[in-house]
Design an enzyme around this catalytic site. Structure first.
Site, PDB file in Angstrom:
ATOM      1  N   GLY A 137       0.774  -1.079   0.025  1.00 61.69           N
ATOM      2  CA  GLY A 137      -0.080  -0.215   0.028  1.00 61.69           C
ATOM      3  C   GLY A 137       0.886   1.253   0.180  1.00 61.69           C
ATOM      4  O   GLY A 137       2.109   1.129   0.286  1.00 61.69           O
ATOM      5  N   CYS A 138       0.071   2.544  -0.479  1.00 60.44           N
ATOM      6  CA  CYS A 138       0.926   3.745  -0.423  1.00 60.44           C
ATOM      7  C   CYS A 138       1.351   4.273   1.115  1.00 60.44           C
ATOM      8  O   CYS A 138       2.633   4.302   1.141  1.00 60.44           O
ATOM      9  CB  CYS A 138       0.139   4.837  -1.177  1.00 60.44           C
ATOM     10  SG  CYS A 138      -1.443   4.893  -0.637  1.00 60.44           S
ATOM     11  N   TYR A 139       0.556   4.395   1.864  1.00 63.66           N
ATOM     12  CA  TYR A 139       0.676   4.729   3.234  1.00 63.66           C
ATOM     13  C   TYR A 139       1.753   3.960   3.976  1.00 63.66           C
ATOM     14  O   TYR A 139       2.879   4.391   4.414  1.00 63.66           O
ATOM     15  CB  TYR A 139      -0.426   4.611   3.929  1.00 63.66           C
ATOM     16  CG  TYR A 139      -1.559   5.914   3.835  1.00 63.66           C
ATOM     17  CD1 TYR A 139      -0.792   7.324   4.133  1.00 63.66           C
ATOM     18  CD2 TYR A 139      -2.791   5.641   3.553  1.00 63.66           C
ATOM     19  CE1 TYR A 139      -1.808   8.199   3.676  1.00 63.66           C
ATOM     20  CE2 TYR A 139      -3.493   6.529   3.784  1.00 63.66           C
ATOM     21  CZ  TYR A 139      -3.363   8.007   3.560  1.00 63.66           C
ATOM     22  OH  TYR A 139      -4.168   8.917   3.582  1.00 63.66           O
ATOM     23  N   THR A 183       4.118   1.780   2.469  1.00 64.70           N
ATOM     24  CA  THR A 183       5.545   2.367   1.622  1.00 64.70           C
ATOM     25  C   THR A 183       6.307   3.430   2.446  1.00 64.70           C
ATOM     26  O   THR A 183       7.527   3.287   2.717  1.00 64.70           O
ATOM     27  CB  THR A 183       5.291   2.536   0.227  1.00 64.70           C
ATOM     28  OG1 THR A 183       4.947   1.372  -0.380  1.00 64.70           O
ATOM     29  CG2 THR A 183       6.788   2.887  -0.325  1.00 64.70           C
ATOM     30  N   ALA A 184       5.667   4.439   2.617  1.00 62.90           N
ATOM     31  CA  ALA A 184       6.436   5.572   3.167  1.00 62.90           C
ATOM     32  C   ALA A 184       6.570   5.399   4.549  1.00 62.90           C
ATOM     33  O   ALA A 184       7.554   5.726   5.155  1.00 62.90           O
ATOM     34  CB  ALA A 184       5.230   6.989   2.982  1.00 62.90           C
TER      35      ALA A 184
END
Length: 338
Positions: A147-149, A151-152
């Site tokens: 997921g994007c969140y 990953t960060a």
């Protein structure tokens, strides 16, 4: 040279994936499939001159085993319906949704509110953050694109948890995302108007990325991690910025923090890190890059800032990075902006 298919190419992530793969020098055939928009031309969904004339093909006509790599850029619960059609000795699959991200079937079903159709593959799928799992990805047949969140967050915390420089509890992840992360359907259903000149918190303690972040950080730490994850939507189209608050382990000097990032990321093509820098989303927009900084407080606390493009490093770009590793291409192929 390889043949590649994208399933769900008309969505926000699918379009980004198409843009990147369209310029990939080792792809001889790139076919785009859709469940609901077959026969349409991408000009109905994008103004990008390089791909707008491409046609969406009917999903039911897809020969799964014609392709060396298939990307599912579809809603959660889609890829798991078709695993029996794939001969994994011939075809590699990268799922950009959440079907294979969680190890625990019960946790997955609790957060995604549906029955998992092939939980036996949860143990076989490789979690696709290249900077953490590169060797496993290289041998993988099925990659769960993160997921994007997550990953960060995971990339920001990985070096510090790996080196045991911060506490594994009382972690606060204050996460802000552009509205494209919600997907085309939600934006068309009114989110686009609601977010105009607005800033919206949502799904505190209920967000589906919470167990994903906890799962992967706990693996890094070799024990359970405790955190608060607070997602919010910004009135911008793309990008994620996370402000993460952690407690240092006792007497951890700043030099050790900097050294941990250097140790793990000095040779990474897509990650930059710098003490005390005030990172902005514009630095990473339209790239596969991750920008990280850390800020020491007078107490034993650290503030970490992490920024990515949610559609690229948080989705399509990371998926292509994974494909490059799986197919033994240079990892940066088609991902370095000229």
């Amino acid at each position: 040279m390889i043949n590649v298919a994208i399933i769900g190419a008309s969505g926000f992530t699918g379009l980004e994936l198409t843009k990147i793969l369209n310029k990939h020098p080792f792809i001889s055939k790139l076919d785009l499939y859709s469940f609901n928009n077959a026969g349409k031309i991408l000009s109905e969904f994008t103004n990008d001159s390089d791909i707008k004339n491409k046609e969406l093909l009917k999903f039911s006509d897809l020969d799964f085993n014609f392709y060396q790599v298939i990307f599912f850029a579809c809603p959660n619960g889609t890829a798991m319906k078709y695993y029996e059609k794939v001969d994994f000795t011939k075809t590699k699959v990268i799922d950009l949704a959440a079907d294979y991200r969680l190890d625990d079937e019960k946790v997955w079903e609790e957060f995604y509110e549906m029955k998992h159709q092939n939980p036996q593959l949860l143990a076989e799928a490789i979690y696709g953050i290249p900077e953490l799992n590169r060797d496993k990805i290289k041998e993988a047949k099925l990659v769960a694109n993160p997921g994007c969140y997550p990953t960060a967050a995971i990339l920001a915390l990985y070096p510090l948890l790996k080196e045991h420089l911060i506490e594994a509890k009382n972690i606060i992840i204050d996460a802000k995302s552009g509205y494209s992360g919600a997907g085309r359907n939600k934006i068309d259903s009114g989110l686009g108007e609601k977010i105009n000149e607005n800033f919206i918190p949502y799904n505190f303690s209920q967000h589906r990325h919470t167990p994903e972040i906890i799962q992967e950080l706990s693996k890094i730490n070799n024990q359970d991690v405790e955190l608060i994850f607070s997602p919010q939507v910004l009135p911008i189209y793309r990008g994620i910025l996370e402000t993460i608050y952690v407690n240092k382990n006792k007497n951890t000097p700043d030099e050790d923090i900097q050294e941990a990032f250097k140790k793990h990321y000095a040779n990474e093509n897509f990650i930059s890190y710098e003490k005390s820098k005030h990172i902005e989303i514009k630095e990473v927009a339209l790239t596969n890059n991750v920008s990280i900084s850390f800020h020491s407080e007078k107490s034993e606390k650290i503030t970490i800032i992490s920024a990515i493009d949610n559609l690229i490093k948080g989705a399509a770009g990371q998926a292509v990075q994974n494909m490059n590793i799986m197919m033994d291409f240079d990892e940066t192929t088609a991902l370095i902006n000229e």
